[in-house]
Design a protein around this motif. Structure first.
Motif, PDB file in Angstrom:
ATOM      1  N   PRO A  28      17.463 -11.437 -39.932  1.00 29.33           N
ATOM      2  CA  PRO A  28      17.004 -10.525 -39.255  1.00 29.33           C
ATOM      3  C   PRO A  28      17.859 -10.568 -37.862  1.00 29.33           C
ATOM      4  CG  PRO A  28      15.899 -12.488 -39.391  1.00 29.33           C
ATOM      5  CD  PRO A  28      17.035 -12.654 -40.471  1.00 29.33           C
ATOM      6  N   THR A  29      17.971  -9.015 -37.246  1.00 34.28           N
ATOM      7  CA  THR A  29      17.948  -8.885 -36.087  1.00 34.28           C
ATOM      8  C   THR A  29      17.428  -9.208 -34.852  1.00 34.28           C
ATOM      9  OG1 THR A  29      17.477  -6.727 -36.319  1.00 34.28           O
ATOM     10  CG2 THR A  29      19.758  -6.830 -37.146  1.00 34.28           C
ATOM     11  N   VAL A  30      17.437 -10.518 -34.507  1.00 37.49           N
ATOM     12  CA  VAL A  30      16.511 -11.051 -33.577  1.00 37.49           C
ATOM     13  C   VAL A  30      16.790 -10.325 -32.146  1.00 37.49           C
ATOM     14  CG1 VAL A  30      15.979 -13.272 -32.264  1.00 37.49           C
ATOM     15  CG2 VAL A  30      16.261 -13.220 -34.706  1.00 37.49           C
ATOM     16  N   PHE A  31      18.015 -10.323 -31.745  1.00 40.44           N
ATOM     17  CA  PHE A  31      18.417  -9.954 -30.348  1.00 40.44           C
ATOM     18  C   PHE A  31      18.401  -8.580 -30.129  1.00 40.44           C
ATOM     19  CE2 PHE A  31      20.194 -14.030 -31.336  1.00 40.44           C
ATOM     20  CZ  PHE A  31      19.842 -14.838 -30.161  1.00 40.44           C
ATOM     21  N   THR A  32      18.693  -7.721 -31.143  1.00 39.90           N
ATOM     22  CA  THR A  32      18.341  -5.993 -31.189  1.00 39.90           C
ATOM     23  C   THR A  32      16.902  -5.884 -30.979  1.00 39.90           C
ATOM     24  OG1 THR A  32      20.499  -5.992 -32.725  1.00 39.90           O
ATOM     25  CG2 THR A  32      18.901  -3.949 -32.581  1.00 39.90           C
ATOM     26  N   THR A  33      16.211  -6.638 -31.676  1.00 40.57           N
ATOM     27  CA  THR A  33      14.808  -6.424 -31.604  1.00 40.57           C
ATOM     28  C   THR A  33      14.096  -6.581 -30.136  1.00 40.57           C
ATOM     29  OG1 THR A  33      14.292  -7.019 -34.154  1.00 40.57           O
ATOM     30  CG2 THR A  33      12.401  -6.980 -32.854  1.00 40.57           C
ATOM     31  N   PHE A  34      14.570  -7.581 -29.888  1.00 48.67           N
ATOM     32  CA  PHE A  34      14.055  -7.841 -28.652  1.00 48.67           C
ATOM     33  C   PHE A  34      14.610  -6.931 -27.310  1.00 48.67           C
ATOM     34  CE2 PHE A  34      12.341 -12.055 -30.223  1.00 48.67           C
ATOM     35  CZ  PHE A  34      11.102 -11.871 -29.658  1.00 48.67           C
ATOM     36  N   GLY A  35      16.034  -6.563 -27.480  1.00 51.29           N
ATOM     37  CA  GLY A  35      16.810  -5.758 -26.725  1.00 51.29           C
ATOM     38  C   GLY A  35      15.953  -4.457 -26.475  1.00 51.29           C
ATOM     39  N   GLN A  36      15.347  -4.042 -27.758  1.00 52.82           N
ATOM     40  CA  GLN A  36      14.785  -2.716 -27.927  1.00 52.82           C
ATOM     41  C   GLN A  36      13.550  -2.858 -27.084  1.00 52.82           C
ATOM     42  OE1 GLN A  36      15.086  -1.971 -32.023  1.00 52.82           O
ATOM     43  NE2 GLN A  36      16.981  -0.812 -31.880  1.00 52.82           N
ATOM     44  N   ARG A  37      12.876  -3.860 -27.194  1.00 55.26           N
ATOM     45  CA  ARG A  37      11.362  -4.273 -26.655  1.00 55.26           C
ATOM     46  C   ARG A  37      11.666  -4.234 -25.064  1.00 55.26           C
ATOM     47  NH1 ARG A  37       7.251  -7.644 -28.740  1.00 55.26           N
ATOM     48  NH2 ARG A  37       8.199  -7.327 -30.767  1.00 55.26           N
ATOM     49  N   ILE A  38      12.590  -4.982 -24.691  1.00 57.65           N
ATOM     50  CA  ILE A  38      12.656  -4.976 -23.092  1.00 57.65           C
ATOM     51  C   ILE A  38      13.232  -3.647 -22.633  1.00 57.65           C
ATOM     52  CG2 ILE A  38      13.010  -7.689 -23.160  1.00 57.65           C
ATOM     53  CD1 ILE A  38      15.519  -6.829 -21.506  1.00 57.65           C
ATOM     54  N   VAL A  39      13.755  -2.937 -23.374  1.00 58.67           N
ATOM     55  CA  VAL A  39      14.165  -1.778 -22.544  1.00 58.67           C
ATOM     56  C   VAL A  39      12.997  -0.614 -22.680  1.00 58.67           C
ATOM     57  CG1 VAL A  39      15.465   0.452 -23.460  1.00 58.67           C
ATOM     58  CG2 VAL A  39      16.626  -1.800 -23.072  1.00 58.67           C
ATOM     59  N   GLU A  40      12.112  -0.967 -23.912  1.00 55.99           N
ATOM     60  CA  GLU A  40      10.835  -0.054 -23.688  1.00 55.99           C
ATOM     61  C   GLU A  40       9.870  -0.523 -22.766  1.00 55.99           C
ATOM     62  OE1 GLU A  40       8.870  -0.881 -27.620  1.00 55.99           O
ATOM     63  OE2 GLU A  40      10.435  -0.041 -28.678  1.00 55.99           O
ATOM     64  N   ARG A  41       9.917  -1.815 -22.347  1.00 54.35           N
ATOM     65  CA  ARG A  41       8.995  -2.265 -20.968  1.00 54.35           C
ATOM     66  C   ARG A  41       9.681  -1.539 -19.748  1.00 54.35           C
ATOM     67  NH1 ARG A  41       5.880  -3.001 -24.538  1.00 54.35           N
ATOM     68  NH2 ARG A  41       5.214  -4.597 -25.512  1.00 54.35           N
ATOM     69  N   THR A  42      10.939  -1.168 -19.643  1.00 54.10           N
ATOM     70  CA  THR A  42      11.586  -0.825 -18.547  1.00 54.10           C
ATOM     71  C   THR A  42      11.570   0.601 -18.408  1.00 54.10           C
ATOM     72  OG1 THR A  42      12.804  -2.687 -18.604  1.00 54.10           O
ATOM     73  CG2 THR A  42      13.599  -1.124 -17.193  1.00 54.10           C
ATOM     74  N   ALA A  43      11.139   1.006 -17.298  1.00 56.96           N
ATOM     75  CA  ALA A  43      10.810   2.596 -17.162  1.00 56.96           C
ATOM     76  C   ALA A  43      12.126   3.162 -16.686  1.00 56.96           C
ATOM     77  CB  ALA A  43       9.831   2.966 -16.131  1.00 56.96           C
ATOM     78  N   ILE A  44      12.983   3.433 -17.983  1.00 55.35           N
ATOM     79  CA  ILE A  44      14.302   4.197 -17.807  1.00 55.35           C
ATOM     80  C   ILE A  44      14.068   5.558 -17.995  1.00 55.35           C
ATOM     81  CG2 ILE A  44      16.728   4.107 -18.571  1.00 55.35           C
ATOM     82  CD1 ILE A  44      16.216   1.218 -19.283  1.00 55.35           C
ATOM     83  N   LEU A  45      14.752   6.451 -17.052  1.00 52.48           N
ATOM     84  CA  LEU A  45      14.608   7.726 -17.079  1.00 52.48           C
ATOM     85  C   LEU A  45      15.906   8.358 -17.716  1.00 52.48           C
ATOM     86  CD1 LEU A  45      12.458   8.774 -14.044  1.00 52.48           C
ATOM     87  CD2 LEU A  45      11.769   8.616 -16.336  1.00 52.48           C
ATOM     88  N   PRO A  46      16.049   9.564 -18.298  1.00 49.31           N
ATOM     89  CA  PRO A  46      17.131  10.338 -18.477  1.00 49.31           C
ATOM     90  C   PRO A  46      17.944  10.459 -17.261  1.00 49.31           C
ATOM     91  CG  PRO A  46      15.457  11.260 -19.723  1.00 49.31           C
ATOM     92  CD  PRO A  46      14.911  10.437 -18.831  1.00 49.31           C
ATOM     93  N   GLY A  47      19.291  10.082 -17.079  1.00 47.64           N
ATOM     94  CA  GLY A  47      20.129  10.482 -16.045  1.00 47.64           C
ATOM     95  C   GLY A  47      20.208   9.218 -15.248  1.00 47.64           C
ATOM     96  N   SER A  48      19.529   8.077 -15.597  1.00 47.08           N
ATOM     97  CA  SER A  48      19.668   7.013 -14.696  1.00 47.08           C
ATOM     98  C   SER A  48      20.837   5.916 -15.069  1.00 47.08           C
ATOM     99  CB  SER A  48      18.387   6.068 -14.545  1.00 47.08           C
ATOM    100  OG  SER A  48      17.910   5.823 -15.872  1.00 47.08           O
TER     101      SER A  48
END
Ligand SMILES: C[S@@+](CC[C@H](N)C(=O)[O-])C[C@H]1O[C@@H](n2cnc3c(N)ncnc32)[C@H](O)[C@@H]1O
Length: 277
Positions: A28-48
């Motif tokens: 299973p892709t453990v690190f990819t899963t958590f990477g997506q999760r922490i990016v979801e938790r971070t309010a990243i806007l287009p263009g940043s």
């Protein structure tokens, strides 16, 4: 012991270079899963503009690239040359012109002050012996109001606690010290202590969440092979051949108690801590 093994940073760089092609690629892709999760938790806007510190194979980097879109930029840094090369190749294969990797030590960032909207650092904070200085550096490169997202280890899956204990027992029996991979000053840093360091570095509005996910390994072989693709490989590859020859069958016999109809389940948990400059 070769020269690399005496220098903790060279040891870490050599280790992650050795596993760059298989990291998160078996089971299973453990690190990819958590990477997506922490990016979801971070309010990243287009263009940043986003910096992924200790980016590895880009678990956060590619998730962040989706968020910033074609008008933003994502830069990843890593200390392991093969990891940088591997991830740069993946970036090129995906045709991402605004995403790049650089070979750099997280403890000595060479970016300009106030140059990123977000800094991410996942599964790596325990590699930084000068932790306060490193967090000061993360703050320095962030723009005012920019955010830092870091993950800290949380308690593991109780069903598998015996595994690390067994590794300890084997090293004891062979009268060998457990080989250290990470020599970060605070490997088991808790959220409260880490929050204090963040405040001292200039962050405020600090909050944390627990992120957990259960992964399923299809069979014993997949579970065992996956162990060789990330940090848990280190105590295994340092076992004398005789020790490993005894250890492997004992472990593979013992894990059968944990077998479920669809395979072997393992829960991973981390704290995701976010602060603002
Ligand atoms: C467990 S991996 C995490 C990779 C990625 N962040 C992820 O979530 O999959 C740890 C990474 O930290 C990198 N690393 C360790 N010490 C570092 C340092 N001082 N500077 C930059 N990268 C470092 C390693 O080379 C490795 O790629």
């Amino acid at each position: 012991m070769n020269a690399d093994e005496n220098d903790p940073k060279a040891r870490v760089a050599a280790f992650y270079s050795r596993i760059a092609t298989t990291y998160d690629q078996i089971g299973p892709t453990v690190f990819t899963t958590f990477g997506q999760r922490i990016v979801e938790r971070t309010a990243i806007l287009p263009g940043s503009r986003v910096l992924d510190v200790a980016a590895g194979r880009g678990a956060n980097l590619f998730a962040a690239a989706d968020k910033v879109g074609s008008t933003g930029e994502v830069v990843g840094i890593d200390i392991a040359p093969a990891m940088v090369q591997e991830t740069q190749t993946l970036i090129e294969q995906r045709g991402l012109l605004n995403v790049s990797m650089q070979l750099m030590d997280a403890e000595q960032l060479t970016f300009a002050d106030n140059s990123f909207d977000h800094v991410l650092c996942n599964f790596a904070i325990f590699f930084f012996p000068q932790l306060q200085q490193t967090l000061n550096g993360f703050c320095r490169v962030l723009k005012p109001q920019g955010t830092l997202t870091v993950t800290l280890p949380a308690s593991g899956d109780a069903r598998w606690r015996w595994y690390n204990e067994l590794i300890g027992t084997y090293y004891e029996q062979y009268q060998l010290p457990l080989p250290p991979l990470a020599t970060g000053a605070q490997p088991l840093l808790d959220v409260a202590a880490f929050t204090d360091l963040l405040k001292q570095a200039g962050f405020s509005d600090i909050h944390s969440t627990i992120e957990e996910a259960e992964f399923i390994y299809a069979d014993e072989e997949e579970w065992w092979k996956a162990k060789w693709t990330h940090g848990e490989r280190y105590p295994l590859e340092n076992m004398p051949a005789e020790m490993l020859k005894q250890f492997r069958p004992e472990v593979l016999e013992r894990i059968k108690e944990l077998q479920q109809p669809d395979g072997y389940h393992e829960k991973w948990r981390i704290h995701c801590v976010i602060g603002q400059k």
